[in-house]
Design a protein around this motif. Sequence first.
Motif, PDB file in Angstrom:
ATOM      1  N   GLY A  50       0.770  -1.235   0.000  1.00  0.00           N
ATOM      2  CA  GLY A  50       0.000   0.000   0.000  1.00  0.00           C
ATOM      3  C   GLY A  50       0.792   1.271   0.000  1.00  0.00           C
ATOM      4  O   GLY A  50       0.230   2.334   0.186  1.00  0.00           O
ATOM      5  N   SER A  71      -3.613   4.701  -5.153  1.00  0.00           N
ATOM      6  CA  SER A  71      -3.462   3.878  -3.944  1.00  0.00           C
ATOM      7  C   SER A  71      -2.604   4.546  -2.881  1.00  0.00           C
ATOM      8  O   SER A  71      -2.703   4.210  -1.706  1.00  0.00           O
ATOM      9  N   SER A  78      -8.027   5.572  -1.336  1.00  0.00           N
ATOM     10  CA  SER A  78      -6.683   5.040  -1.525  1.00  0.00           C
ATOM     11  C   SER A  78      -6.617   3.655  -0.879  1.00  0.00           C
ATOM     12  O   SER A  78      -7.641   3.099  -0.471  1.00  0.00           O
ATOM     13  N   PHE A  79      -5.432   3.115  -0.761  1.00  0.00           N
ATOM     14  CA  PHE A  79      -5.285   1.817  -0.099  1.00  0.00           C
ATOM     15  C   PHE A  79      -5.540   1.920   1.409  1.00  0.00           C
ATOM     16  O   PHE A  79      -5.854   0.939   2.067  1.00  0.00           O
ATOM     17  N   PHE A 107      -6.305  -1.967  -6.975  1.00  0.00           N
ATOM     18  CA  PHE A 107      -5.120  -1.148  -7.246  1.00  0.00           C
ATOM     19  C   PHE A 107      -4.016  -1.907  -7.972  1.00  0.00           C
ATOM     20  O   PHE A 107      -2.867  -1.467  -7.971  1.00  0.00           O
TER      21      PHE A 107
END
Length: 427
Positions: free
Chosen positions: A22, A74, A394-395, A426
Amino acid sequence: CLNRTLRHLGSGATLALAACQGGGLQLPSTFGSPPVASTGAVSLDSVGSKPDDTRSGSTRPEQARSSEFKHLQSMGIGLADIPVAQAYLDRLMQRVQNAGPQPPRFARVLIRPRLSYNAATTRNGSIVVDLGWLKSIDSEAELAALLAHEYGHIFMDHLGTKNDVGTMTHLATVGATMFAAKTGGNNYWSVNLVGFGWSGALMPSWSRNQEYDADRFAVDTTQSMGFATVPSVRAFLERIQSVETSASRNGPNPPTTAPTTGGAPSEAGASGGTNPGLSEGHPRIEERIARVQRLVEGRPRTRPTARTADEWRAVRESSSFRNSEEEYVLAAQYMDALSAGKAAEVNALVRKIDQRKPLRTAAAMTAIAWSLPVADIGRRAALLSKAAALPDASFMPFSMLAFVQRDLMKEFEMSTKTLEAALDRFD
């Protein structure tokens, strides 16, 4: 392959491996500890290595661009999703491409929710602009100059050229090492000579010349668009100069407009700042301004095309832009305060974000979720699930949700599925 491997791993190993995927998020061992998110600039070099089809004959450019976008999305708190601004930037980018040399190269503008003054390009045609730039730019002419400068790097394939030579330098270093190993010699001087030739002499000189070339490209393009040099390119460069002056007084946070080269971007931005004291690869901003001035003085004067309204100013001052922009700003400030360990500032920012209901952005929802009391597991999981479903996620919310599911709810299979969904999303 990674996903198939993860299915055979235990839940704890799965979470740890996914956290590495990530982009720097280190999950805490205890529930009450804050996450340490990556707050540096986007690592554009790692996702921009595949060439664009318009110059290289690549048969799968869309796949490369899609993968690049997912990677950028991500990292950290992701990319900003501000539809009114994105639609305008897409239109302005189209005008820049139409005014530039033909045929145009692929280019798209992405907004990164950071308060710094950074802009960078990737080899696949992404122009990543920090929210700090957009908030500060006063006119369409200046914004066009910024995009034209960055598009110049893309059109002239500056990043690709640097990466190619950097690769050759690396291979030469490896060759010198192998030769020394076979002959029993000492490769110290050969390796250092090759390394210095690239990082100490060739690369900085190329970077400076590429900035000059991109400035010239911006002048040509903005003039073709009907903008005068002073409110466009000159204003763009003087804004860099102003921020550099402020940074020299208050600490380094300079703007950057260079394409990412071979290394990971610094905290200030891709390839470092434009101040020579901060990056030897960039020319002095005063020299850039002087060169642009000499360039336009040698041309016949042309009357700029009159525009009755500044569309960018209208977008920037619209409620749609401000509502989303303010959330991203608060979320970015929250993450910076967490990273700096400023507890009082963190608490104040949480209160400000929580007052903005209903929340629009995944970044703000993630910040609120992590600030909740330990006992409020249900609300935390619900907020993170909602954040993960948004297009700007995002992650980070996936990682946090998997942590809650694993360590608090003891839902190990659900935790693994959450991480697998993130890895699929992602790439």
